[in-house]
Design an enzyme around this catalytic site. Sequence first.
Site, PDB file in Angstrom:
ATOM      1  N   GLY A  42      57.659 -25.019  58.049  1.00 45.35           N
ATOM      2  CA  GLY A  42      56.548 -26.235  58.214  1.00 45.35           C
ATOM      3  C   GLY A  42      57.391 -27.414  57.807  1.00 45.35           C
ATOM      4  O   GLY A  42      58.480 -27.754  58.479  1.00 45.35           O
ATOM      5  N   ALA A  44      58.233 -29.091  54.947  1.00 52.65           N
ATOM      6  CA  ALA A  44      58.796 -28.359  53.989  1.00 52.65           C
ATOM      7  C   ALA A  44      60.239 -27.745  54.382  1.00 52.65           C
ATOM      8  O   ALA A  44      61.479 -28.311  53.695  1.00 52.65           O
ATOM      9  CB  ALA A  44      58.149 -27.824  53.133  1.00 52.65           C
ATOM     10  N   ARG A 329      38.525 -34.963  47.576  1.00 55.96           N
ATOM     11  CA  ARG A 329      37.774 -34.240  48.063  1.00 55.96           C
ATOM     12  C   ARG A 329      36.744 -33.539  47.391  1.00 55.96           C
ATOM     13  O   ARG A 329      36.164 -33.082  47.551  1.00 55.96           O
ATOM     14  CB  ARG A 329      38.782 -33.635  48.392  1.00 55.96           C
ATOM     15  CG  ARG A 329      39.434 -34.022  50.356  1.00 55.96           C
ATOM     16  CD  ARG A 329      40.885 -33.442  50.393  1.00 55.96           C
ATOM     17  NE  ARG A 329      41.449 -34.034  51.532  1.00 55.96           N
ATOM     18  CZ  ARG A 329      42.396 -33.317  51.920  1.00 55.96           C
ATOM     19  NH1 ARG A 329      43.008 -32.588  51.654  1.00 55.96           N
ATOM     20  NH2 ARG A 329      42.898 -34.578  53.154  1.00 55.96           N
ATOM     21  N   ARG A 434      44.503 -31.514  45.743  1.00 55.51           N
ATOM     22  CA  ARG A 434      45.100 -32.852  46.333  1.00 55.51           C
ATOM     23  C   ARG A 434      44.884 -33.592  47.030  1.00 55.51           C
ATOM     24  O   ARG A 434      43.614 -33.444  47.556  1.00 55.51           O
ATOM     25  CB  ARG A 434      46.046 -32.111  46.590  1.00 55.51           C
ATOM     26  CG  ARG A 434      47.048 -32.612  47.995  1.00 55.51           C
ATOM     27  CD  ARG A 434      47.735 -31.646  48.807  1.00 55.51           C
ATOM     28  NE  ARG A 434      47.040 -31.195  49.697  1.00 55.51           N
ATOM     29  CZ  ARG A 434      46.675 -31.800  50.929  1.00 55.51           C
ATOM     30  NH1 ARG A 434      46.732 -33.390  50.736  1.00 55.51           N
ATOM     31  NH2 ARG A 434      45.239 -31.284  52.291  1.00 55.51           N
ATOM     32  N   LEU A 440      51.414 -33.449  53.144  1.00 55.79           N
ATOM     33  CA  LEU A 440      52.710 -33.961  54.374  1.00 55.79           C
ATOM     34  C   LEU A 440      53.396 -34.804  53.359  1.00 55.79           C
ATOM     35  O   LEU A 440      54.887 -34.129  53.903  1.00 55.79           O
ATOM     36  CB  LEU A 440      52.107 -34.870  55.488  1.00 55.79           C
ATOM     37  CG  LEU A 440      51.352 -34.384  56.315  1.00 55.79           C
ATOM     38  CD1 LEU A 440      50.871 -35.175  57.775  1.00 55.79           C
ATOM     39  CD2 LEU A 440      51.362 -32.612  56.983  1.00 55.79           C
TER      40      LEU A 440
END
Lengths: 641, 251
Positions: A42, A44, A329, A434, A440
């Site tokens: 991905g 990272a 969120r 988060r 990202l």
Amino acid sequence: MKLHSHIPPGPLAQKWDHHRLTSGLISPANRRKFRIIVVGTGLAGTSAAATLAEQGYQVSAFCIQDSPRRAHSISAQGGINAAKNYPNDGDSVLRLFQDTIKGGDFRAREANVYRLAQISNGIIDQCVAQGVPFAREYGGTLANRSFGGSQVSRTFYARGQTGQQLLLGAYGALSRQIKAGRVTMLPRREMLELVVIDGCARGIVTRNLINGDLENHPADAVILATGGYGNAYFLSTNASSNATAILRAWKAGAGFANPCFVQIHPTCIPAQGTYQSKLTLMSESLRNDGRVWIPKIVGDRRDPTAIPENERDYYLEEKYPRFGNLVPRDVASRNAKEQCDAGRGVGETGHAVYLDFSSAIERDGAAVILKKYSNLFQMYQRITTSDPLQRPMLIAPAVHYTMGGLWVDYNLMTTIPGLFAIGECNFSDHGANRLGASALMQGLADGYFIIGTSIAHYLSANPPGYVTPQHVEFLEAQKNAYDRTQRLLRNNSRITGKKTTVTTMHRELGSLLWHHCGMSRNRAGLEQALTRIPELREAFWDQVCVPGIGHELNQSLERAGRVADFIDCAEIMLHDALAREESCGCHLREESQTEEHEARRDDAHYAHVSVWEYKGEDKPPMMHKEPLLFKDVNLSQRSYT
Amino acid sequence: MQTIDLTLQIWRQKNSDAPGDFETYTLNDISTDMSFLEMLDFLNENLTLQGQEPVAFDHDCREGICGMCGAMVNGIAHGPEPETTLCQLHMRHFSSGDTLVIEPFRSRAFPVKRDLVIDRSALDRIIQAGGYISVNTGGAPDANTIAIPSRTAELAMDAAACIGCGACVASCPNGAAMLFTGAKISQLSLLPQGQPERKERAMAMVMAMDKEGFGNCSNERECEAVCPKAISIRHIARMNREYLRASFSEE
């Protein structure tokens, strides 16, 4: 298990500089003598593999997909944060740091988060240089939008496909290194064992998913970049990311930090039936222009477009006037759950709320709205057949991201020397929640800018070429992997009383976690769930039928192994959730709320990272604590009102 | 919940070396809200419980962006809906009683590994030949140093939207990968950052494409018609111009 965070001394803003100055180095000519394994491609993993190869190391990169361009980072829609302050609206490194720490409800390390904010700007520069086509203003400069939990516009984006573009940028960089011969790319491989020799990570055992071969890969350091474990819930917005690699690392001695910190994203397309395989996220960026509401009258079954303005309850705008629909969120999800639990939800199941674009369309026109969100609107319409331009979206909370993960120090090294964890699979930067557009940022910060320093520092004290694939520990690990595979396949020929499928077991596990270890938790529920886990595990090994054999492409076998690990993972999550008797970030602990039913954090007892150590099969894991010290931010109860 | 019953003819092949053939399955009570892949999941659950081997198929994000899934459905890559990957194709587009013929993307460059699973690493090798800007990590100038007109950025983004699924190759009568290759060459040639390697990139990627055994473009436009991201064949035209420009100015 000893937890040394290795946070550099000195003032917050100088820690990273100081750290780079005092870290060991490997001279360019010597780097090629070292082999580094990167598991997962991905953001990272890909950025790390490319960067380390550019620096001159030999890299072996592994992914379970057919190509390093597929990992789930590619699905990230909304954007990536950076403290560029291009819009001149008051942003700074310090503000990004504070927003992220506060957004995480003060459960992350100050030093790590500050470094992330410092690095953020370099990521944007790097990606633009790679040809990532970020959105631009008419004058040609980069465009920004805002995300939840911040009052500035600091999110860079490429339509609703930011993750895709960033990953393809990194994939390009990786491809260049593959061509140059410095990266050996091994796709369709799954890591089944971590090999630890003399206390240090020395390689991995993988299964070749095409022919079933078990392969030994020795190395001088191992980097895990395998994503989160949200799929333990069965239904989540995640793709095939799984917990297998981090579970192997955990059982080999790595600490698992804050396993109960799971983010439930507020805006997903509601589940439609039992066959559903995954949930689809609708980007948080939609809350820039979409307004969340429910009918004021409980049980109002009218079509949403027929409900007049004064009979709509815009509960987020009402309750949180400063942030409105762009609260973080966790706040948005918890409020949606509250409304639905009170019977005020809408949609077929009553578990959804409306996200309405009509005000924005009236204000800006449909063309402007479509320019920002066309691919999201299309995706929504394709799945639900309803057009968001005409009728409000139906949205519901869904498991999205795991803030918990392998414990790492400031170097991103786990408690096993030589084993590093980057991106979502570590716990480092997001605390208990988060913020949007930060995943990202973290993945690329870890991969492009942090891991190089850490690897050089570690290798400078560890000579290269320590082991061969024939080392006895490798043979042992390979045998373990083989035995486990055979055990998964045994019901194929064994006559069992009751036969079930991997999916059925996974669904059952997911439902258990969702109901007892979701947005809101309590002691009784968690204890009950913990007693269910051994039963589930027994049922799994006893009844699950995995067709086929080990020496071929066998997707049932792959899934079975992952679900077996999810069961173990769920157990640690439940232990952790039970031990954390406070509400914080993404979860409400029902025993810990204010009189107004708002979450109550308990800094006196829980301002720590809980790190779990594996103590053997049939033994409960043991918890260690890393205290969190806050010197540069004030510990306040979060308020977005 | 509405349901349909279907007859499925699915390509079954044990591995690259084994011969393959179609097998027929009857699948009833398929919810019309299911995606195509969920329909295959449903079939596989049934097969598993009956003691048969499930159908192998590639999938990852199930959101239409990773490019991992894909199959020919009644001869059309990703099925009958325009601009749709297989994972985003819903069963409501089919009717009870339909027969669906499901087979892997076929091309000389895409060997079948099992059932619907193919090897698309040839596409990765095309990118490895030059589908990037050679810039090491660190040392990049400030992101706003070079202004890029919004229109140019949008055009580059149109090309960059390619998900690398290979539907274009499977649909082309010549088995060409020109839409895939053209999209990357186009994206990078439009951007100022892509200028220094512009010629070398076009030459190298076209050469890699030929070496992998992909065919040439004869303007059939089948690729564009099935592309889930609606990538235009204008990018093939731009690739051809880039290639010509590079070959005329080669030293």
